[in-house]
Design a protein around this motif. Structure first.
Motif, mmCIF file in Angstrom:
data_model
loop_
_atom_site.group_PDB
_atom_site.id
_atom_site.type_symbol
_atom_site.label_atom_id
_atom_site.label_comp_id
_atom_site.label_asym_id
_atom_site.label_seq_id
_atom_site.Cartn_x
_atom_site.Cartn_y
_atom_site.Cartn_z
ATOM 1 N N GLY A 14 0.822 -1.211 0.000
ATOM 2 C CA GLY A 14 0.000 0.000 0.000
ATOM 3 C C GLY A 14 0.848 1.249 0.000
ATOM 4 N N ASP A 15 1.925 1.241 0.802
ATOM 5 C CA ASP A 15 2.842 2.390 0.824
ATOM 6 C C ASP A 15 3.527 2.555 -0.529
ATOM 7 N N ILE A 17 2.417 1.624 -3.434
ATOM 8 C CA ILE A 17 1.431 2.093 -4.411
ATOM 9 C C ILE A 17 1.267 3.607 -4.321
ATOM 10 N N GLU A 18 1.129 4.113 -3.107
ATOM 11 C CA GLU A 18 0.950 5.557 -2.947
ATOM 12 C C GLU A 18 2.169 6.325 -3.453
ATOM 13 N N LEU A 19 3.365 5.823 -3.176
ATOM 14 C CA LEU A 19 4.577 6.474 -3.652
ATOM 15 C C LEU A 19 4.625 6.472 -5.175
ATOM 16 N N ARG A 20 4.321 5.343 -5.781
ATOM 17 C CA ARG A 20 4.402 5.245 -7.245
ATOM 18 C C ARG A 20 3.313 6.049 -7.935
ATOM 19 N N ARG A 21 2.181 6.226 -7.272
ATOM 20 C CA ARG A 21 1.145 7.101 -7.831
ATOM 21 C C ARG A 21 1.683 8.526 -7.988
ATOM 22 N N LYS A 22 2.487 8.950 -7.037
ATOM 23 C CA LYS A 22 3.075 10.296 -7.101
ATOM 24 C C LYS A 22 4.173 10.361 -8.156
ATOM 25 N N LEU A 35 3.949 0.310 -10.741
ATOM 26 C CA LEU A 35 2.688 0.512 -10.025
ATOM 27 C C LEU A 35 1.754 -0.671 -10.273
ATOM 28 N N HIS A 42 -0.548 -6.475 -4.152
ATOM 29 C CA HIS A 42 -1.471 -6.012 -3.110
ATOM 30 C C HIS A 42 -2.774 -6.804 -3.184
ATOM 31 N N SER A 58 -7.772 -3.477 -6.456
ATOM 32 C CA SER A 58 -6.365 -3.334 -6.849
ATOM 33 C C SER A 58 -6.095 -4.020 -8.183
#
Length: 204
Positions: A14-15, A17-22, A35, A42, A58
C-alpha cells in the motif's frame, strides 16, 4: 504466522502504491509498470487475508494499466495482462460474482491461447489453468456443456505437457483434477461443492 506476513505485505505494498502514484506523473514509462506490479501483489495478499473486495479493486486498476502498456508493447505486457485477468476472475469468484468472473476468465483464456501458440513451453500451463478455472465458473452458472468443453481442452493441454515433462508431478496432479471434474461434475450437470466458490476452493 502467515496471516501476519500477509498483513505486513499489504501494508508495504500500500505504501509502495501511494509512492508510485506520485512518481508516475514525472516518469510514467518507468513507474506505470511498477505501479501495476505493486497493485497485483497487493491484490494477491489482500485475497489471502480474505479481503477480496480490496483484491478486486487493486487488480482492476492493474488491468487498466497493463492494458494501456500492452497497446504500446504487446509482447512485453500481454503475459502480465493475462495473469491479472486470471487473478481477478478468482477474486470475483470468491465473492460469488461468477458472471463477471467468467468475462475476465474469457479474457485470460484468449490471451493465454495466443501466448501458448507463440511460445508453448512458457505459457501452456497458464493456458490450461485459465481454461480449467473458467470451466469452474461456467459450471456454477449452469453452463455444463461449456464447462465440459473447456475442461476437455485443458485436459488435452495438460496431457501434452505431461508427455513433454513426465517427471512433473504437479502437471499430473492438475490433469487428474480436471479429468475428475469432467467425469464427475460437468458431464453429470453437477455444479461446484459449496466451498469451491471461494478462492481457497478453486484449484489454484
Amino acid at each position: 504466522s502467515h496471516l501476519g506476513k500477509y498483513e505486513d505485505s499489504v501494508k508495504y505494498e500500500g505504501d509502495a502504491i501511494e509512492l508510485r502514484r506520485k512518481l508516475i506523473h514525472g516518469n510514467p514509462d518507468t513507474f506505470r509498470p511498477t505501479l501495476a506490479t505493486s497493485l497485483v501483489w497487493h491484490a494477491f495478499h489482500s485475497s489471502k487475508l480474505g479481503k477480496n473486495e480490496d483484491a478486486v479493486t487493486s487488480c482492476s486498476e492493474a488491468i487498466g494499466l497493463y492494458r494501456d502498456l500492452a497497446r504500446v508493447s504487446p509482447d512485453k505486457f500481454h503475459p502480465f495482462l493475462a495473469h491479472s485477468h486470471h487473478c481477478l476472475a478468482s477474486y470475483l469468484s470468491a465473492l460469488g460474482k461468477h458472471n463477471i468472473a467468467a468475462k475476465h476468465g474469457e479474457e485470460a483464456v484468449g490471451l493465454y491461447r495466443s501466448l501458448a501458440q507463440s511460445s508453448s513451453d512458457d505459457f501452456s500451463e497458464d493456458f490450461a489453468a485459465s481454461l480449467s478455472d473458467l470451466a469452474e465458473d461456467l459450471s456454477v452458472l449452469g453452463d455444463f456443456r461449456g464447462a465440459a468443453r473447456l475442461g476437455q481442452e485443458a485436459l488435452r493441454v495438460y496431457e501434452a505437457l505431461g508427455q513433454a515433462h513426465p517427471d512433473n508431478t504437479e502437471i499430473r496432479r492438475d490433469a487428474a483434477w480436471v479429468k475428475g471434474r469432467i467425469t464427475s461434475s460437468y458431464a453429470n450437470g453437477v455444479g461446484l461443492p459449496v466451498d469451491a466458490g471461494t478462492s481457497e476452493g478453486r484449484r489454484w
